[in-house]
Design a protein around this motif. Structure first.
Motif, PDB file in Angstrom:
ATOM      1  N   ALA A 141      60.425  28.872  18.167  1.00 17.11           N
ATOM      2  CA  ALA A 141      60.215  27.458  17.850  1.00 17.11           C
ATOM      3  C   ALA A 141      59.907  26.658  19.120  1.00 17.11           C
ATOM      4  N   LEU A 142      58.976  27.186  19.911  1.00 13.74           N
ATOM      5  CA  LEU A 142      58.575  26.531  21.155  1.00 13.74           C
ATOM      6  C   LEU A 142      57.397  25.599  20.906  1.00 13.74           C
ATOM      7  N   ALA A 143      57.194  24.680  21.817  1.00 16.24           N
ATOM      8  CA  ALA A 143      56.032  23.792  21.737  1.00 16.24           C
ATOM      9  C   ALA A 143      54.766  24.632  21.889  1.00 16.24           C
ATOM     10  N   ASP A 144      53.786  24.375  21.055  1.00 17.34           N
ATOM     11  CA  ASP A 144      52.523  25.120  21.128  1.00 17.34           C
ATOM     12  C   ASP A 144      51.567  24.353  22.043  1.00 17.34           C
ATOM     13  N   ASP A 145      51.875  24.350  23.334  1.00 17.89           N
ATOM     14  CA  ASP A 145      51.036  23.639  24.294  1.00 17.89           C
ATOM     15  C   ASP A 145      50.551  24.605  25.369  1.00 17.89           C
ATOM     16  N   SER A 146      49.680  24.142  26.229  1.00 19.02           N
ATOM     17  CA  SER A 146      49.075  25.001  27.247  1.00 19.02           C
ATOM     18  C   SER A 146      50.098  25.583  28.205  1.00 19.02           C
ATOM     19  N   GLU A 175      67.555  50.086  28.186  1.00 22.40           N
ATOM     20  CA  GLU A 175      68.113  48.784  27.798  1.00 22.40           C
ATOM     21  C   GLU A 175      68.162  47.816  28.978  1.00 22.40           C
ATOM     22  N   ALA A 176      68.215  48.337  30.200  1.00 21.24           N
ATOM     23  CA  ALA A 176      68.167  47.463  31.379  1.00 21.24           C
ATOM     24  C   ALA A 176      66.789  46.810  31.478  1.00 21.24           C
ATOM     25  N   ILE A 177      65.755  47.554  31.131  1.00 17.16           N
ATOM     26  CA  ILE A 177      64.392  47.006  31.131  1.00 17.16           C
ATOM     27  C   ILE A 177      64.272  45.932  30.051  1.00 17.16           C
ATOM     28  N   VAL A 178      64.804  46.243  28.873  1.00 15.46           N
ATOM     29  CA  VAL A 178      64.757  45.286  27.762  1.00 15.46           C
ATOM     30  C   VAL A 178      65.453  43.990  28.149  1.00 15.46           C
ATOM     31  N   GLU A 179      66.631  44.101  28.721  1.00 18.46           N
ATOM     32  CA  GLU A 179      67.385  42.897  29.090  1.00 18.46           C
ATOM     33  C   GLU A 179      66.686  42.111  30.195  1.00 18.46           C
ATOM     34  N   LEU A 180      66.084  42.799  31.151  1.00 21.64           N
ATOM     35  CA  LEU A 180      65.321  42.108  32.200  1.00 21.64           C
ATOM     36  C   LEU A 180      64.178  41.307  31.581  1.00 21.64           C
ATOM     37  N   CYS A 181      63.492  41.908  30.631  1.00 19.49           N
ATOM     38  CA  CYS A 181      62.377  41.215  29.970  1.00 19.49           C
ATOM     39  C   CYS A 181      62.865  40.002  29.180  1.00 19.49           C
ATOM     40  N   ILE A 182      63.988  40.137  28.498  1.00 17.37           N
ATOM     41  CA  ILE A 182      64.542  39.018  27.727  1.00 17.37           C
ATOM     42  C   ILE A 182      64.929  37.870  28.658  1.00 17.37           C
ATOM     43  N   ARG A 183      65.621  38.198  29.757  1.00 17.50           N
ATOM     44  CA  ARG A 183      66.016  37.150  30.708  1.00 17.50           C
ATOM     45  C   ARG A 183      64.795  36.456  31.312  1.00 17.50           C
ATOM     46  N   THR A 184      63.763  37.228  31.590  1.00 17.88           N
ATOM     47  CA  THR A 184      62.544  36.660  32.174  1.00 17.88           C
ATOM     48  C   THR A 184      61.837  35.754  31.176  1.00 17.88           C
ATOM     49  N   LEU A 185      61.823  36.148  29.904  1.00 16.74           N
ATOM     50  CA  LEU A 185      61.226  35.294  28.879  1.00 16.74           C
ATOM     51  C   LEU A 185      61.997  33.985  28.775  1.00 16.74           C
ATOM     52  N   HIS A 186      63.308  34.071  28.770  1.00 16.80           N
ATOM     53  CA  HIS A 186      64.143  32.865  28.697  1.00 16.80           C
ATOM     54  C   HIS A 186      63.828  31.936  29.879  1.00 16.80           C
ATOM     55  N   ALA A 187      63.752  32.499  31.077  1.00 19.58           N
ATOM     56  CA  ALA A 187      63.453  31.683  32.265  1.00 19.58           C
ATOM     57  C   ALA A 187      62.055  31.082  32.190  1.00 19.58           C
ATOM     58  N   ALA A 188      61.093  31.849  31.671  1.00 26.05           N
ATOM     59  CA  ALA A 188      59.707  31.372  31.614  1.00 26.05           C
ATOM     60  C   ALA A 188      59.501  30.269  30.591  1.00 26.05           C
ATOM     61  N   THR A 189      60.334  30.256  29.551  1.00 26.78           N
ATOM     62  CA  THR A 189      60.112  29.299  28.462  1.00 26.78           C
ATOM     63  C   THR A 189      61.117  28.159  28.439  1.00 26.78           C
ATOM     64  N   THR A 190      62.016  28.115  29.399  1.00 29.37           N
ATOM     65  CA  THR A 190      62.979  27.021  29.487  1.00 29.37           C
ATOM     66  C   THR A 190      62.444  25.981  30.450  1.00 29.37           C
ATOM     67  N   THR A 191      62.230  24.784  29.942  1.00 28.21           N
ATOM     68  CA  THR A 191      61.671  23.721  30.778  1.00 28.21           C
ATOM     69  C   THR A 191      62.645  22.562  30.869  1.00 28.21           C
ATOM     70  N   GLY A 192      63.828  22.850  31.420  1.00 26.23           N
ATOM     71  CA  GLY A 192      64.800  21.778  31.602  1.00 26.23           C
ATOM     72  C   GLY A 192      65.707  21.569  30.417  1.00 26.23           C
ATOM     73  N   VAL A 193      65.363  22.141  29.253  1.00 25.68           N
ATOM     74  CA  VAL A 193      66.199  22.039  28.070  1.00 25.68           C
ATOM     75  C   VAL A 193      66.726  23.431  27.797  1.00 25.68           C
ATOM     76  N   ASP A 194      68.004  23.572  27.567  1.00 20.50           N
ATOM     77  CA  ASP A 194      68.585  24.884  27.344  1.00 20.50           C
ATOM     78  C   ASP A 194      68.157  25.398  25.996  1.00 20.50           C
ATOM     79  N   LYS A 195      67.321  26.467  26.014  1.00 21.08           N
ATOM     80  CA  LYS A 195      66.872  27.092  24.776  1.00 21.08           C
ATOM     81  C   LYS A 195      67.369  28.521  24.769  1.00 21.08           C
ATOM     82  N   GLN A 196      67.896  28.968  23.662  1.00 16.64           N
ATOM     83  CA  GLN A 196      68.389  30.339  23.538  1.00 16.64           C
ATOM     84  C   GLN A 196      67.294  31.218  22.971  1.00 16.64           C
ATOM     85  N   CYS A 197      67.174  32.464  23.515  1.00 15.71           N
ATOM     86  CA  CYS A 197      66.227  33.443  22.966  1.00 15.71           C
ATOM     87  C   CYS A 197      66.805  33.930  21.679  1.00 15.71           C
TER      88      CYS A 197
END
Length: 197
Positions: A141-146, A175-197
């Protein structure tokens, strides 16, 4: 000549798919430069002329292989409505790891083929990532912006590169690879508002 003397007849779509499957293994094992249309035809049990009938050249055959494998990857990473968003993301990353495993004899390791056909490989990867980015945007449910689309696309490049690099490294826990990817996605898509994956 009896019917037993003839190879099993296939409908054109099945024959074309058979050639693509054989070519996928061939490209994965030998790379683009060393791939031989004659050997692919022989391994598929068809004439070289038939291969050229469906695919006018080696580049066209590689493109068909990469598109086929890209579609298979999209199918393998499709979200299951009965799973949570987190479970779907983890399952998709596991599918990526499996898809890039050298044991699979797939040509989809786009980085290996990129030097041979950079524009084609880039187009196939871009189309694949556009679909995946839309899925992730909707699921989270992320903003569909550039900015969001750019961040997710960059994350997909990260996941693709990581999976290609570590797919055959047995010292890394999957599973370490999976978790690294999840954490990276969370960091990439969080723009100042705490969003949970």
């Amino acid at each position: 000549m009896s019917n037993n003397d003839n190879p099993t007849r296939m409908v054109p779509d099945d024959r074309q798919e058979q050639i693509i499957l054989v070519a996928a293994t061939h490209f994965a094992r030998h790379g683009y430069d060393k791939a031989s249309m004659a050997r692919i035809a022989s391994e598929a049990g068809v004439t070289r002329a038939l291969v050229y009938h469906y695919f006018p050249g080696k580049a066209a055959l590689l493109e068909a292989v990469l598109r086929s494998e890209s579609e298979a990857l999209l199918a393998a990473t499709r979200f299951n409505p009965s799973l949570s968003t987190q479970e779907n993301l983890r399952a998709a990353i596991r599918a990526y790891l499996a898809h890039f495993s050298p044991a699979q004899d797939r040509a989809i390791n786009l980085h290996l083929q990129a030097a041979a056909q950079p524009a084609m490989v880039s187009n196939v990867a871009r189309a694949n990532h556009a679909i995946l980015a839309q899925r992730i945007t909707a699921a989270l449910a992320l903003a569909d912006d550039s900015l969001t689309q750019g961040a997710i696309t960059a994350w997909l490049e990260f996941v693709t590169t990581l999976c290609a690099q570590v797919a055959d490294d047995q010292t890394i826990v999957r599973e370490a690879i999976v978790e690294l990817c999840i954490r990276t996605l969370h960091a990439a898509t969080t723009t100042g508002v705490d969003k949970q994956c």
